[in-house]
Scaffold this motif. Sequence first.
Motif, PDB file in Angstrom:
ATOM      1  N   HIS A  65       0.833  -1.198   0.000  1.00 45.89           N
ATOM      2  CA  HIS A  65       0.000   0.000   0.000  1.00 45.89           C
ATOM      3  C   HIS A  65       0.873   1.257   0.000  1.00 45.89           C
ATOM      4  O   HIS A  65       0.579   2.241  -0.705  1.00 45.89           O
ATOM      5  N   LEU A  66       1.957   1.222   0.764  1.00 47.74           N
ATOM      6  CA  LEU A  66       2.889   2.347   0.757  1.00 47.74           C
ATOM      7  C   LEU A  66       3.581   2.466  -0.598  1.00 47.74           C
ATOM      8  O   LEU A  66       3.722   3.571  -1.144  1.00 47.74           O
ATOM      9  N   ALA A  67       4.019   1.341  -1.166  1.00 48.48           N
ATOM     10  CA  ALA A  67       4.708   1.365  -2.451  1.00 48.48           C
ATOM     11  C   ALA A  67       3.795   1.854  -3.574  1.00 48.48           C
ATOM     12  O   ALA A  67       4.255   2.489  -4.531  1.00 48.48           O
TER      13      ALA A  67
ATOM     14  N   GLU B 286       6.650  -6.361  -4.087  1.00 47.11           N
ATOM     15  CA  GLU B 286       6.993  -4.997  -3.678  1.00 47.11           C
ATOM     16  C   GLU B 286       8.016  -4.390  -4.629  1.00 47.11           C
ATOM     17  O   GLU B 286       7.872  -3.242  -5.071  1.00 47.11           O
ATOM     18  N   ALA B 287       9.046  -5.158  -4.974  1.00 49.26           N
ATOM     19  CA  ALA B 287      10.069  -4.662  -5.903  1.00 49.26           C
ATOM     20  C   ALA B 287       9.470  -4.415  -7.281  1.00 49.26           C
ATOM     21  O   ALA B 287       9.806  -3.423  -7.950  1.00 49.26           O
ATOM     22  N   MET B 288       8.593  -5.306  -7.733  1.00 51.24           N
ATOM     23  CA  MET B 288       7.943  -5.131  -9.027  1.00 51.24           C
ATOM     24  C   MET B 288       7.110  -3.855  -9.062  1.00 51.24           C
ATOM     25  O   MET B 288       7.154  -3.092 -10.029  1.00 51.24           O
ATOM     26  N   LEU B 289       6.383  -3.621  -7.986  1.00 50.70           N
ATOM     27  CA  LEU B 289       5.535  -2.435  -7.933  1.00 50.70           C
ATOM     28  C   LEU B 289       6.376  -1.165  -7.902  1.00 50.70           C
ATOM     29  O   LEU B 289       6.084  -0.185  -8.607  1.00 50.70           O
ATOM     30  N   LEU B 290       7.423  -1.152  -7.099  1.00 52.41           N
ATOM     31  CA  LEU B 290       8.281   0.032  -7.028  1.00 52.41           C
ATOM     32  C   LEU B 290       8.936   0.312  -8.381  1.00 52.41           C
ATOM     33  O   LEU B 290       9.051   1.475  -8.795  1.00 52.41           O
ATOM     34  N   GLU B 291       9.357  -0.739  -9.083  1.00 49.27           N
ATOM     35  CA  GLU B 291       9.981  -0.535 -10.390  1.00 49.27           C
ATOM     36  C   GLU B 291       8.971  -0.023 -11.410  1.00 49.27           C
ATOM     37  O   GLU B 291       9.276   0.848 -12.233  1.00 49.27           O
ATOM     38  N   ALA B 292       7.753  -0.567 -11.351  1.00 53.68           N
ATOM     39  CA  ALA B 292       6.707  -0.099 -12.259  1.00 53.68           C
ATOM     40  C   ALA B 292       6.411   1.384 -12.030  1.00 53.68           C
ATOM     41  O   ALA B 292       6.274   2.163 -12.977  1.00 53.68           O
ATOM     42  N   LYS B 293       6.334   1.779 -10.761  1.00 51.25           N
ATOM     43  CA  LYS B 293       6.069   3.190 -10.452  1.00 51.25           C
ATOM     44  C   LYS B 293       7.249   4.062 -10.895  1.00 51.25           C
ATOM     45  O   LYS B 293       7.062   5.174 -11.395  1.00 51.25           O
ATOM     46  N   ARG B 294       8.467   3.560 -10.705  1.00 52.19           N
ATOM     47  CA  ARG B 294       9.641   4.338 -11.106  1.00 52.19           C
ATOM     48  C   ARG B 294       9.645   4.596 -12.602  1.00 52.19           C
ATOM     49  O   ARG B 294      10.070   5.661 -13.063  1.00 52.19           O
ATOM     50  N   ARG B 295       9.180   3.621 -13.367  1.00 52.93           N
ATOM     51  CA  ARG B 295       9.148   3.754 -14.816  1.00 52.93           C
ATOM     52  C   ARG B 295       7.908   4.485 -15.319  1.00 52.93           C
ATOM     53  O   ARG B 295       7.671   4.546 -16.525  1.00 52.93           O
ATOM     54  N   GLY B 296       7.095   4.968 -14.410  1.00 53.71           N
ATOM     55  CA  GLY B 296       5.924   5.728 -14.804  1.00 53.71           C
ATOM     56  C   GLY B 296       4.750   4.892 -15.232  1.00 53.71           C
ATOM     57  O   GLY B 296       3.818   5.400 -15.870  1.00 53.71           O
TER      58      GLY B 296
END
Length: 406
Positions: free
Chosen positions: A144-146, A235-245
């Motif tokens: 949820h935070l990510a 969690e890592a997948m979600l953070l990477e997806a958000k980083r890539r827009g």
Amino acid sequence: MPHHSPLLLDGRALLDADRLLSAKLADRRASFELSFRAAPPHTGFLVVSGLESSLELFGRPLIDPAAVAAAQSLVGFSDALAQRLAHLVPAIDLDAVPDGTLAFPGAPIATVEGPFLEASLLASLLRAAARRATAIATRTARLHLAAAGDPVIDGSSAHAAGAEASMRVARAAYVGGASATTNVIAAMALGVPFRASPGLVLGPTGPSLETTVVDGWGALDTDDLADLGAGDDEEAMLLEAKRRGRRAGGWIARGLDDAEARALPMRCELVALEQGGAWGVPPADLGDEAAPRPGRKMVVRYTDNAGRLVADVVHLMAERMRSPQDLGATTLTPLSRPRVRQGRALERPEAPSLGRDRSIAARATLPEAVTYLRAPASYRVEESAAVTAQREAAARARANVPFRKG
């Protein structure tokens, strides 16, 4: 059926109960505390879950008398224990924090009190429920935070082994911060919003399975649901997806039920035992904790004038609580509340939505560094002077106890 007898699950607990009977300790009043020993790596807080749904245990029989004989034949406990289990009336008291409470290692989340035998069996059962559900709720809270405001969808509980297990997973995920579930039964029974999208596409060349798993990092329509996969790196997948827009209308988490409960060790410790009609410190040779922490305790949470969390302090029950001013705070609040008295629940289990609201609101009051998903700061948890003195005295007594095998 045996699976309708939850107190028969843990064979070691049953053998311990048999020893209590033979030692004539079974009816002495005892107090057990549940707390977490440690948090998983890079985890600054835990979201408690599982205790609320455990209240449902007190509205139904905990043991089917017809299953006791079979359990006795399998485990080998005495006729005296079999007789007691067949007519069990668990007149225990339970104080516990509600679901969605933020917890930290070393601070008790629940206290079970009653006849030694029944209290030990119930405490063992509650520990198993809280450990698993808290692992799921905490993992969901991190997602949820990510997600930074995007919905997280529980896609895990619908694939749990059995309807009852799936309900526990769905409840814990929602308490942790999931916005919805793909589990139809949980949505109907728990009031959790339902949200899902079909995986089958019927095109001109025939049916095919549509995949929205985050693998190519391509763009989706903002209303589409993105599947984070079923691995342990959501969690890592979600953070990477958000980083890539990457944008999505929601992120489906299918690995919540794989939350590693072994990374969330718990204590279930005997902290007080009736002696001469009053509470006393348990004998040093009773129990298997290398570093015992005796004494009936309570956790008090201190906040500042803006409602932000400052510290938790573990006090003895009969001890005067520390002044908020001592800790740079303005208010204090005990975290646990009475939930069961003499085996009867004082209230119905809360709706999981209340736990969800509680956990999300509480996270916003934490120091920001405690919520970091990597290398978080430690939240301030202290023991009162009386708790520390009693723990040190118990450690000295324990050190002088001769080793006993078996």
